[in-house]
Design a protein around this motif. Structure first.
Motif, PDB file in Angstrom:
ATOM      1  N   TYR A 126      15.348  -6.428 -19.812  1.00 64.14           N
ATOM      2  CA  TYR A 126      15.125  -6.486 -18.369  1.00 64.14           C
ATOM      3  C   TYR A 126      13.636  -6.273 -18.112  1.00 64.14           C
ATOM      4  O   TYR A 126      12.974  -5.496 -18.802  1.00 64.14           O
ATOM      5  N   THR A 127      13.118  -6.968 -17.064  1.00 66.41           N
ATOM      6  CA  THR A 127      11.713  -6.862 -16.677  1.00 66.41           C
ATOM      7  C   THR A 127      11.639  -6.471 -15.208  1.00 66.41           C
ATOM      8  O   THR A 127      12.261  -7.122 -14.358  1.00 66.41           O
ATOM      9  N   LEU A 128      10.870  -5.417 -14.939  1.00 71.76           N
ATOM     10  CA  LEU A 128      10.730  -4.918 -13.578  1.00 71.76           C
ATOM     11  C   LEU A 128       9.262  -4.883 -13.194  1.00 71.76           C
ATOM     12  O   LEU A 128       8.396  -4.694 -14.039  1.00 71.76           O
ATOM     13  N   ARG A 129       8.999  -5.042 -11.891  1.00 74.69           N
ATOM     14  CA  ARG A 129       7.660  -4.856 -11.335  1.00 74.69           C
ATOM     15  C   ARG A 129       7.734  -3.656 -10.402  1.00 74.69           C
ATOM     16  O   ARG A 129       8.456  -3.669  -9.393  1.00 74.69           O
ATOM     17  N   VAL A 130       6.963  -2.612 -10.708  1.00 68.74           N
ATOM     18  CA  VAL A 130       7.019  -1.357  -9.967  1.00 68.74           C
ATOM     19  C   VAL A 130       5.699  -1.167  -9.235  1.00 68.74           C
ATOM     20  O   VAL A 130       4.619  -1.279  -9.838  1.00 68.74           O
ATOM     21  N   ASP A 131       5.791  -0.880  -7.933  1.00 66.72           N
ATOM     22  CA  ASP A 131       4.623  -0.609  -7.098  1.00 66.72           C
ATOM     23  C   ASP A 131       4.473   0.895  -6.890  1.00 66.72           C
ATOM     24  O   ASP A 131       5.459   1.615  -6.727  1.00 66.72           O
ATOM     25  N   ALA A 132       3.202   1.347  -6.870  1.00 70.43           N
ATOM     26  CA  ALA A 132       2.860   2.728  -6.520  1.00 70.43           C
ATOM     27  C   ALA A 132       1.899   2.673  -5.345  1.00 70.43           C
ATOM     28  O   ALA A 132       0.822   2.061  -5.443  1.00 70.43           O
ATOM     29  N   SER A 133       2.255   3.320  -4.223  1.00 72.56           N
ATOM     30  CA  SER A 133       1.426   3.260  -3.024  1.00 72.56           C
ATOM     31  C   SER A 133       1.321   4.649  -2.418  1.00 72.56           C
ATOM     32  O   SER A 133       2.226   5.481  -2.544  1.00 72.56           O
ATOM     33  N   ASN A 134       0.177   4.909  -1.727  1.00 73.59           N
ATOM     34  CA  ASN A 134      -0.025   6.189  -1.057  1.00 73.59           C
ATOM     35  C   ASN A 134       0.906   6.300   0.149  1.00 73.59           C
ATOM     36  O   ASN A 134       1.098   5.326   0.896  1.00 73.59           O
ATOM     37  N   THR A 135       1.428   7.492   0.332  1.00 76.24           N
ATOM     38  CA  THR A 135       2.315   7.705   1.476  1.00 76.24           C
ATOM     39  C   THR A 135       1.547   8.099   2.736  1.00 76.24           C
ATOM     40  O   THR A 135       2.106   8.019   3.832  1.00 76.24           O
ATOM     41  N   HIS A 136       0.283   8.537   2.602  1.00 74.42           N
ATOM     42  CA  HIS A 136      -0.512   8.932   3.770  1.00 74.42           C
ATOM     43  C   HIS A 136      -1.868   8.214   3.736  1.00 74.42           C
ATOM     44  O   HIS A 136      -2.914   8.820   3.491  1.00 74.42           O
ATOM     45  N   PRO A 137      -1.908   6.938   3.987  1.00 78.64           N
ATOM     46  CA  PRO A 137      -3.196   6.227   3.972  1.00 78.64           C
ATOM     47  C   PRO A 137      -4.058   6.625   5.175  1.00 78.64           C
ATOM     48  O   PRO A 137      -3.558   6.985   6.243  1.00 78.64           O
ATOM     49  N   ASP A 138      -5.367   6.559   4.981  1.00 79.54           N
ATOM     50  CA  ASP A 138      -6.326   6.886   6.044  1.00 79.54           C
ATOM     51  C   ASP A 138      -6.841   5.574   6.625  1.00 79.54           C
ATOM     52  O   ASP A 138      -7.445   4.758   5.910  1.00 79.54           O
ATOM     53  N   PRO A 139      -6.608   5.340   7.911  1.00 78.00           N
ATOM     54  CA  PRO A 139      -7.028   4.052   8.491  1.00 78.00           C
ATOM     55  C   PRO A 139      -8.526   3.802   8.390  1.00 78.00           C
ATOM     56  O   PRO A 139      -8.969   2.647   8.420  1.00 78.00           O
ATOM     57  N   ARG A 140      -9.332   4.854   8.267  1.00 78.73           N
ATOM     58  CA  ARG A 140     -10.783   4.652   8.207  1.00 78.73           C
ATOM     59  C   ARG A 140     -11.213   3.944   6.942  1.00 78.73           C
ATOM     60  O   ARG A 140     -12.304   3.359   6.880  1.00 78.73           O
ATOM     61  N   PHE A 141     -10.351   3.996   5.914  1.00 79.29           N
ATOM     62  CA  PHE A 141     -10.775   3.432   4.629  1.00 79.29           C
ATOM     63  C   PHE A 141      -9.905   2.271   4.182  1.00 79.29           C
ATOM     64  O   PHE A 141      -9.939   1.885   3.011  1.00 79.29           O
ATOM     65  N   LEU A 142      -9.110   1.739   5.101  1.00 81.34           N
ATOM     66  CA  LEU A 142      -8.289   0.584   4.724  1.00 81.34           C
ATOM     67  C   LEU A 142      -9.135  -0.629   4.363  1.00 81.34           C
ATOM     68  O   LEU A 142      -8.667  -1.538   3.679  1.00 81.34           O
ATOM     69  N   HIS A 143     -10.348  -0.642   4.866  1.00 82.82           N
ATOM     70  CA  HIS A 143     -11.222  -1.772   4.546  1.00 82.82           C
ATOM     71  C   HIS A 143     -11.620  -1.794   3.077  1.00 82.82           C
ATOM     72  O   HIS A 143     -12.116  -2.814   2.564  1.00 82.82           O
ATOM     73  N   LEU A 144     -11.395  -0.657   2.375  1.00 81.00           N
ATOM     74  CA  LEU A 144     -11.756  -0.632   0.955  1.00 81.00           C
ATOM     75  C   LEU A 144     -10.782  -1.402   0.086  1.00 81.00           C
ATOM     76  O   LEU A 144     -11.066  -1.664  -1.078  1.00 81.00           O
ATOM     77  N   GLY A 145      -9.605  -1.775   0.641  1.00 82.84           N
ATOM     78  CA  GLY A 145      -8.638  -2.547  -0.138  1.00 82.84           C
ATOM     79  C   GLY A 145      -7.250  -1.952  -0.012  1.00 82.84           C
ATOM     80  O   GLY A 145      -7.046  -0.878   0.567  1.00 82.84           O
ATOM     81  N   PRO A 146      -6.213  -2.629  -0.545  1.00 84.89           N
ATOM     82  CA  PRO A 146      -4.832  -2.105  -0.462  1.00 84.89           C
ATOM     83  C   PRO A 146      -4.698  -0.813  -1.278  1.00 84.89           C
ATOM     84  O   PRO A 146      -5.159  -0.740  -2.421  1.00 84.89           O
ATOM     85  N   PHE A 147      -4.036   0.175  -0.695  1.00 84.74           N
ATOM     86  CA  PHE A 147      -3.880   1.456  -1.357  1.00 84.74           C
ATOM     87  C   PHE A 147      -2.556   1.471  -2.135  1.00 84.74           C
ATOM     88  O   PHE A 147      -1.663   2.288  -1.895  1.00 84.74           O
ATOM     89  N   LYS A 148      -2.422   0.564  -3.114  1.00 85.41           N
ATOM     90  CA  LYS A 148      -1.267   0.520  -4.005  1.00 85.41           C
ATOM     91  C   LYS A 148      -1.664  -0.250  -5.255  1.00 85.41           C
ATOM     92  O   LYS A 148      -2.679  -0.954  -5.297  1.00 85.41           O
ATOM     93  N   ASP A 149      -0.791  -0.121  -6.275  1.00 85.24           N
ATOM     94  CA  ASP A 149      -1.020  -0.816  -7.539  1.00 85.24           C
ATOM     95  C   ASP A 149       0.335  -1.181  -8.122  1.00 85.24           C
ATOM     96  O   ASP A 149       1.372  -0.579  -7.779  1.00 85.24           O
ATOM     97  N   THR A 150       0.365  -2.155  -9.026  1.00 80.78           N
ATOM     98  CA  THR A 150       1.615  -2.677  -9.588  1.00 80.78           C
ATOM     99  C   THR A 150       1.532  -2.663 -11.100  1.00 80.78           C
ATOM    100  O   THR A 150       0.482  -2.968 -11.677  1.00 80.78           O
ATOM    101  N   ALA A 151       2.675  -2.315 -11.728  1.00 76.85           N
ATOM    102  CA  ALA A 151       2.784  -2.331 -13.186  1.00 76.85           C
ATOM    103  C   ALA A 151       4.101  -2.997 -13.569  1.00 76.85           C
ATOM    104  O   ALA A 151       5.069  -3.011 -12.804  1.00 76.85           O
ATOM    105  N   VAL A 152       4.135  -3.544 -14.781  1.00 77.16           N
ATOM    106  CA  VAL A 152       5.329  -4.213 -15.309  1.00 77.16           C
ATOM    107  C   VAL A 152       6.047  -3.249 -16.251  1.00 77.16           C
ATOM    108  O   VAL A 152       5.428  -2.655 -17.134  1.00 77.16           O
ATOM    109  N   VAL A 153       7.381  -3.115 -16.032  1.00 79.88           N
ATOM    110  CA  VAL A 153       8.206  -2.235 -16.862  1.00 79.88           C
ATOM    111  C   VAL A 153       9.261  -3.093 -17.554  1.00 79.88           C
ATOM    112  O   VAL A 153      10.032  -3.797 -16.890  1.00 79.88           O
TER     113      VAL A 153
END
Length: 789
Positions: free
Chosen positions: A343-370
């Motif tokens: 089986y192949t899974l794609r798992v996302d990790a994202s911040n639960t409390h993002p700061d709107p002032r820094f959203l311009h720096l990019g998406p606050f999450k990442d993805t890995a393959v399991v």
């Protein structure tokens, strides 16, 4: 040094110039308070006025921290009454008089005896007197004067804290306020610049700056990152004299911490994760952990994991560990190696409390393959159901198949399976199962009334690998069959009054049935066919599973019949119909006018005709006492007549010894001990026979010693003949029975009643001479027919 000594002189000159100016402005008022007005009257009516001169002194000023060798001169007190002839004496009182300030009583000169500190006391109030030495009178009224201490810059600025702690969010803009520090100077703020403080930063550039007047510390660089550096130490200086050269200064330290903001997204340290799982793991099993790194801290580093996509999104789940911020891969559904191995899974990790002032720096999450690999294992058999329910009639024949269970091997090899019943759940061996196909059959008859349910466990085992087995519960419900007849619910004690009228209800009967029909019980009551028309009683079916017994005639008599037997036919409405006959016993009783039973026994008739119950009981007790007395009298009389025949246990003639050992006849001498028979010494020859009349004395005849005779039979015959010839012997057989019944025994009966001498005529006429007590015995043996009788 000369310059240093000239500075106080210049200051002193300046001060006195200022004081003189002030005195010139204040002198009119001072003089007014000390003047005396004297009025002179002349003839022309004009008033002549003269102003009297008073004290010649004013307010004094003195510098603090005097360091000279001589006492510091303060000033001079003088009055216009002083002629210089020494008649006046000056006296000084008030703050510090005599200790800090001393006065020359002749001249009025005042000196400071000690060094003064303005920060301790900046103003002294004193009082002066001028007294005539001769008269002791005051020449001038007492008056106050003031000595003011002028400040010099002798105190450095001091901060309110030696160490300050502050924080500021990272990534703050330039000029963001961090903290305000405050320094105070003990010098006089109203005189010169001694207390004017200016702030400056000694350490902490270029990150922070300080406002020179307010002491507010601010950020000096943009976008300072906590991840690069978190702690800063800033040293702030406070300097008086407006910060000019020569001013005094003090310092303090400020520890500044950059607090975290959510300016960093989570990042997986690797792009692919690999886990292995056996196919038989239970649901919810943790297969592994993954973690994305976030340099932020606290809630800014909190993240959430979820499965974005993949072919195993329905088979697995990911949960977030709030303590470690890790993603835990768990099993959501049962795995099967035969269905899918990877089986192949794609798992996302994202911040639960993002700061709107820094959203311009990019998406606050990442993805890995399991990737999850399923491992094949030998699994136990699997039943087609989680449990089985079988219903069977209780009248099913032994050996009948009542149901079937099925199981299969989930492995690819598909091993053969055998079935068995766990005997711990079927201790009575009521059921069996065919090991090949799982068919369940009965081994014994079933009875719902004793056991309506049977819960057994069936085991399925792989033939090639007996360790692989599964168990399944089988619930067997026994269905009811109408195989029990209804019967009375209880034993009824029924009675009818003698004065009963026709149509009276004397008993209501109900029945019970061990069966349990699905539609409920319904019972019917009828008289038995043999007694359809009963002249005495009627059975009425109440249609509610009860029946009433009614009387049919007017009055019943206990003299004619005290008890009636009423058979009742009871049957149910189930299939097949079951019936039984219950017999009701009805007694005829005497009742009062209300129908309450009084007596039902036949003896009551006699009592009612004659004596009462108490009188009858008294008569019966008297008769019983008389009978007891008669029996006791007879027993005592008999006891006096007869005494026991045996007087000693050693008298072998009278002892009753039974030898029941059927051994080897006369040849067998091991069965009993004949020493007692052969030992004449054990006899008590001196003792009298207890069955002989006490008044008569017989000659006690000694027998010939026979202990030398070895033959026991001959010994017994001799003794028998001796006793037959003895007139004092009892007229009945009192000897023991010696049962020598061997294989070849030729011994005849040893009883004296069957001996040859028993037919001989003996003379028992002497019994008549013994008196009335032996009359019965004389009648028995005295006549010719006594032996025959």
């Amino acid at each position: 040094m000369r310059t240093y000594h000239c500075i106080p002189l210049l200051i002193w000159t300046y001060m006195f110039h200022s004081v003189d100016t002030i005195l010139l402005q204040e002198k009119p008022n001072s003089y007014l308070s000390s003047k005396k007005i004297v009025g002179l009257t002349k003839d022309d009516g004009k008033m002549l006025r003269r102003t009297k001169r008073g004290w010649m002194w004013n307010q004094f000023f003195l510098l603090e921290e005097y360091t000279g060798t001589d006492t510091q001169y303060v000033g001079k007190l003088h009055t216009d009454q002083d002629k210089g002839d020494g008649n006046l004496k000056y006296i000084l009182t008030g703050d510090g008089a005599g200790s800090l300030f001393v006065i020359d009583e002749n001249t009025g000169d005042i000196h400071a005896a000690k060094k003064l500190d303005r920060e301790e006391k900046s103003l002294y109030i004193l009082r002066a007197k001028a007294i005539d030495r001769k008269t002791g009178r005051q020449v001038e009224p007492e008056s106050e004067f003031i000595i003011k201490i002028h400040d010099i810059n002798d105190n450095e600025p001091k901060f309110t804290k030696d160490l300050y702690t502050a924080s500021v969010p990272e990534m703050s803009g330039v000029g963001t306020s961090v903290i305000q520090v405050t320094a105070t100077d003990a010098d006089d703020a109203n005189y010169g610049n001694s207390a004017k403080v200016v702030y400056s930063i000694l350490q902490g550039q270029p990150y922070f700056s300080v406002d020179p007047e307010s002491g507010i510390i601010k950020t000096a660089l943009p976008d300072m990152s906590r991840e690069n550096r978190e702690q800063y130490q800033v040293v702030i200086q406070a300097k008086d004299m407006g910060g000019q050269m020569g001013g005094l200064s003090g310092t303090t330290t400020v520890n500044i911490t950059l607090t975290d903001v959510n300016n960093n997204p989570p990042r997986f340290p690797q792009s692919t994760y690999q886990f292995n799982s056996p196919e038989s793991v239970p649901l919810g099993t943790h297969l592994g952990r993954i973690k994305a790194n976030d340099p932020d801290v606290g809630e800014n580093a909190e993240m959430e994991y979820r499965i974005a996509e993949g072919d195993g999104a329905d088979m697995f789940d990911v949960i977030t560990d709030k303590d470690t911020q890790e993603g835990i891969i768990t099993v959501k559904q049962n795995l099967d190696f035969e269905n899918q191995m990877l089986y192949t899974l794609r798992v996302d990790a994202s911040n639960t409390h993002p700061d709107p002032r820094f959203l311009h720096l990019g998406p606050f999450k990442d993805t890995a393959v399991v990737k999850i690999s399923v491992e094949d294992i030998d699994e136990p058999p699997v039943f087609s159901k989680v449990s089985y329910l079988i219903e069977v009639d209780e009248d099913v024949k032994e050996g009948s198949i009542i149901g079937q269970v099925t199981a299969y091997d989930p492995d690819a090899r598909n091993n053969l399976i055998k079935y068995s019943v766990d005997r711990h759940t079927d201790m009575d061996r009521i059921f069996g199962i065919h090991s090949e196909n799982g068919s369940i059959f009965t081994l014994k008859a079933l009875d719902r009334e004793s056991s309506p349910w049977h819960n057994i466990t069936v085991t399925a085992t792989e033939i090639n690998n007996p360790k692989q087995s599964s168990h399944i519960p089988v619930f067997i419900r026994i269905l009811d069959i109408n195989d029990h007849a209804p019967e009375f619910a209880m034993y009824y004690e029924t009675f009818v009054c003698e004065n009963a009228k026709p149509g009276q209800l004397i008993q209501t009967v109900s029945v019970m049935d061990k069966d349990d029909p699905p539609r409920g019980h319904k019972f019917y009551f009828e008289p038995v066919p043999e007694f359809t028309l009963n002249p005495n009683f009627t059975i009425v079916d109440n249609k509610d599973n009860t029946a009433g017994i009614m009387t049919r005639k007017d009055g019943y008599s206990r003299n004619k019949m005290s008890t009636y037997l009423l058979p009742i036919l009871i049957f149910d409405n189930d299939y097949p119909i079951q019936s039984s006959t219950g017999t009701l016993t009805i007694r005829v009783c005497a009742c009062d006018n209300q129908g309450n039973m009084q007596s039902c026994t036949a003896e009551a008739l006699i009592l009612s005709a004659g004596l009462s119950t108490g009188a009858l009981v008294a008569i019966l007790l008297c008769v019983l006492i008389l009978l007891i007395l008669v029996v006791l009298f007879a027993a005592l009389k008999r006891q006096r007549k007869k005494e026991p025949l045996i007087i000693s246990k050693d008298d072998v003639r009278d002892n009753i010894v039974t030898y029941n050992d059927e051994g080897g006849g006369e040849e067998d001498t091991q069965a009993f001990d004949i020493g007692t028979l052969r030992n004449p010494e054990a006899r008590e020859d001196t003792k009298l026979r207890r069955d002989v009349m006490p008044e008569t004395i017989f000659q006690i005849r000694r027998t010939v010693p026979l202990w030398e005779n070895i033959d026991v039979q001959d010994f017994i015959h001799r003794r028998l003949k001796e006793n037959d010839a003895d007139p004092s012997a009892p007229p009945y057989d009192s000897l023991a029975t010696y049962a020598y019944e061997g294989n070849d025994s030729i011994a005849d009966s040893l009883s004296s009643l069957e001996s040859l001498t028993a037919d001989c005529n003996q003379d028992y006429d002497y019994l008549s001479d013994w008196g009335p007590r032996f009359k019965k015995l004389a009648d028995m043996y005295g006549g010719d027919d006594s032996d025959r009788d």
